[in-house]
Write a protein that holds these residues in place. Structure first.
Motif, short mmCIF file in Angstrom:
data_model
loop_
_atom_site.label_atom_id
_atom_site.label_comp_id
_atom_site.label_asym_id
_atom_site.label_seq_id
_atom_site.Cartn_x
_atom_site.Cartn_y
_atom_site.Cartn_z
N LYS A 61 0.81 -1.24 0.00
CA LYS A 61 0.00 0.00 0.00
C LYS A 61 0.83 1.28 0.00
O LYS A 61 0.27 2.38 0.01
CB LYS A 61 -1.01 0.05 1.18
N THR A 62 2.15 1.19 0.01
CA THR A 62 2.95 2.41 -0.14
C THR A 62 2.93 2.81 -1.62
O THR A 62 2.64 1.98 -2.50
CB THR A 62 4.41 2.22 0.32
N ILE A 63 3.24 4.08 -1.88
CA ILE A 63 3.16 4.57 -3.26
C ILE A 63 4.36 4.08 -4.07
O ILE A 63 5.51 4.16 -3.64
CB ILE A 63 3.07 6.10 -3.27
N ASN A 64 4.04 3.52 -5.25
CA ASN A 64 5.08 3.10 -6.20
C ASN A 64 5.47 4.34 -6.99
O ASN A 64 4.78 4.75 -7.93
CB ASN A 64 4.50 2.01 -7.11
N ARG A 65 6.57 4.97 -6.58
CA ARG A 65 6.95 6.28 -7.12
C ARG A 65 7.26 6.21 -8.62
O ARG A 65 6.97 7.14 -9.36
CB ARG A 65 8.12 6.86 -6.33
N LYS A 66 7.85 5.10 -9.03
CA LYS A 66 8.14 4.95 -10.47
C LYS A 66 6.84 4.95 -11.26
O LYS A 66 6.72 5.61 -12.30
CB LYS A 66 8.88 3.62 -10.73
N ALA A 67 5.84 4.20 -10.76
CA ALA A 67 4.55 4.10 -11.47
C ALA A 67 3.84 5.46 -11.50
O ALA A 67 3.35 5.89 -12.54
CB ALA A 67 3.68 3.05 -10.79
N LEU A 68 3.84 6.14 -10.35
CA LEU A 68 3.18 7.47 -10.31
C LEU A 68 3.93 8.45 -11.22
O LEU A 68 3.33 9.26 -11.93
CB LEU A 68 3.12 7.97 -8.86
N GLY A 69 5.25 8.34 -11.22
CA GLY A 69 6.07 9.19 -12.10
C GLY A 69 5.73 8.97 -13.56
O GLY A 69 5.59 9.91 -14.33
N ARG A 70 5.56 7.69 -13.96
CA ARG A 70 5.23 7.39 -15.36
C ARG A 70 3.92 8.08 -15.75
O ARG A 70 3.76 8.56 -16.86
CB ARG A 70 5.10 5.88 -15.57
N VAL A 71 2.98 8.13 -14.81
CA VAL A 71 1.69 8.78 -15.10
C VAL A 71 1.87 10.29 -15.22
O VAL A 71 1.47 10.90 -16.21
CB VAL A 71 0.66 8.46 -13.98
N ILE A 72 2.51 10.91 -14.22
CA ILE A 72 2.46 12.38 -14.18
C ILE A 72 3.49 13.07 -15.08
O ILE A 72 3.26 14.17 -15.54
CB ILE A 72 2.52 12.93 -12.73
N PHE A 73 4.62 12.41 -15.33
CA PHE A 73 5.62 13.08 -16.17
C PHE A 73 5.21 13.06 -17.65
O PHE A 73 5.82 13.73 -18.47
CB PHE A 73 7.01 12.47 -15.98
N ASN A 74 4.18 12.28 -17.99
CA ASN A 74 3.73 12.23 -19.39
C ASN A 74 2.39 12.93 -19.60
O ASN A 74 1.82 12.83 -20.69
CB ASN A 74 3.62 10.77 -19.85
N ASP A 75 1.88 13.60 -18.58
CA ASP A 75 0.52 14.15 -18.70
C ASP A 75 0.41 15.40 -17.82
O ASP A 75 0.36 15.31 -16.59
CB ASP A 75 -0.48 13.06 -18.25
N ARG A 76 0.36 16.56 -18.49
CA ARG A 76 0.38 17.82 -17.75
C ARG A 76 -0.80 17.96 -16.79
O ARG A 76 -0.65 18.40 -15.65
CB ARG A 76 0.39 19.01 -18.73
N LYS A 77 -2.00 17.56 -17.24
CA LYS A 77 -3.20 17.70 -16.39
C LYS A 77 -3.05 16.87 -15.11
O LYS A 77 -3.34 17.33 -14.01
CB LYS A 77 -4.45 17.23 -17.16
#
Ligand code: COD
Ligand code: ATP
Length: 197
Positions: A61-77
């Protein structure tokens, strides 16, 4: 004096921060605070899970920073959504730590904030210092340090204001394209000019 230290991803802010700490100047680290702000139990954590779903969590349940990074670094919104959740908590904690150092009697405190300019946080600081590297060196150091590919590195760099544009918004620029020793000399010169050293 409150000094804002900024730069681009992998431009050398942490390298300069450790020089400053060696000179006994306290540094408040926005990246570290942002990391602590998204741990389970923190207010920002539940908001992130609500906004981005369970796909960005590890089994524990901790945040997977790599996964969250993949989402936000490719999508400005989506990046703006994450920023709006995390940044208020980071700002409040930075101010708390800054005041803590000042209350201990330190005359100068450095705020290490990667997004100082993008987030218009200049009002928090008296002087600002940009750690600059050229684009080629930035790509090489980022890929080497994070053991990541060209595409991932490029998307992270593109999520920030180009470093050459940042130069116009700061008081001083240190060029970290050369050796660490060359950078240290430049940082020392700036601090002497400001009367900090
Ligand atoms: C997306 C996350 C989970 C990726 O984590 P990861 O461990 O891979 O990277 P880390 O946190 O060490 O950040 C590395 C660098 O990425 C850049 N960066 C981080 N977040 C952002 C952002 N929202 N926009 C642009 N650049 C960013 C900064 O240059 C930072 O120094 C993490 O960066 C995050 O939670 N970001 C949102 C909070 C934030 O804006 N932090 C930056 C300083 S307040
Ligand atoms: N002058 C230099 N010569 C060679 N390597 C360097 C130099 N400065 C920094 N590095 C290396 O480049 C990488 C990025 O530097 P550093 O971690 O200090 O950047 P940063 O701006 O703090 O990055 P981020 O904010 O993305 O975490 C590190 O692996 C560091 O060891």
């Amino acid at each position: 004096m409150i000094i804002g230290l900024t730069g681009g991803i992998a431009s050398g802010k942490s390298t300069v921060s450790s020089m400053l700490r060696d000179w006994d100047i306290p540094v408040v680290d926005a990246d570290l605070i942002a990391r602590e702000a998204v741990e389970p139990g923190q207010e920002a954590y539940s908001k992130i899970v609500q906004a981005f779903g369970e796909d960005i969590l590890f089994d524990d349940k901790t945040i997977n920073r790599k996964a969250l990074g993949r989402v936000i670094f490719n999508d400005r919104k989506k990046r703006e959504v994450l920023n709006s959740i995390v940044h208020p908590a980071v700002r409040a904690e930075m101010k708390r730590q800054r005041d803590g150092w000042l209350n201990q009697g330190f005359k100068h405190v450095v705020l290490d904030i990667p997004l100082l300019i993008e987030s218009e946080l200049d009002y928090l600081v008296d002087k600002s210092l940009l750690v600059y590297v050229d684009e080629k060196t930035q790509m090489e150091r980022l890929m080497q340090r994070d053991q990541t590919g060209e595409e991932d590195a490029r998307s992270r760099i593109r999520s920030q204001m180009p470093m050459k544009d940042k130069q116009a918004h700061v008081d001083e620029v240190v060029d970290n394209t050369g050796t660490v020793e060359e950078t240290k000399k430049q940082v020392k010169d700036v601090l002497e000019k400001w009367g900090v050293l």
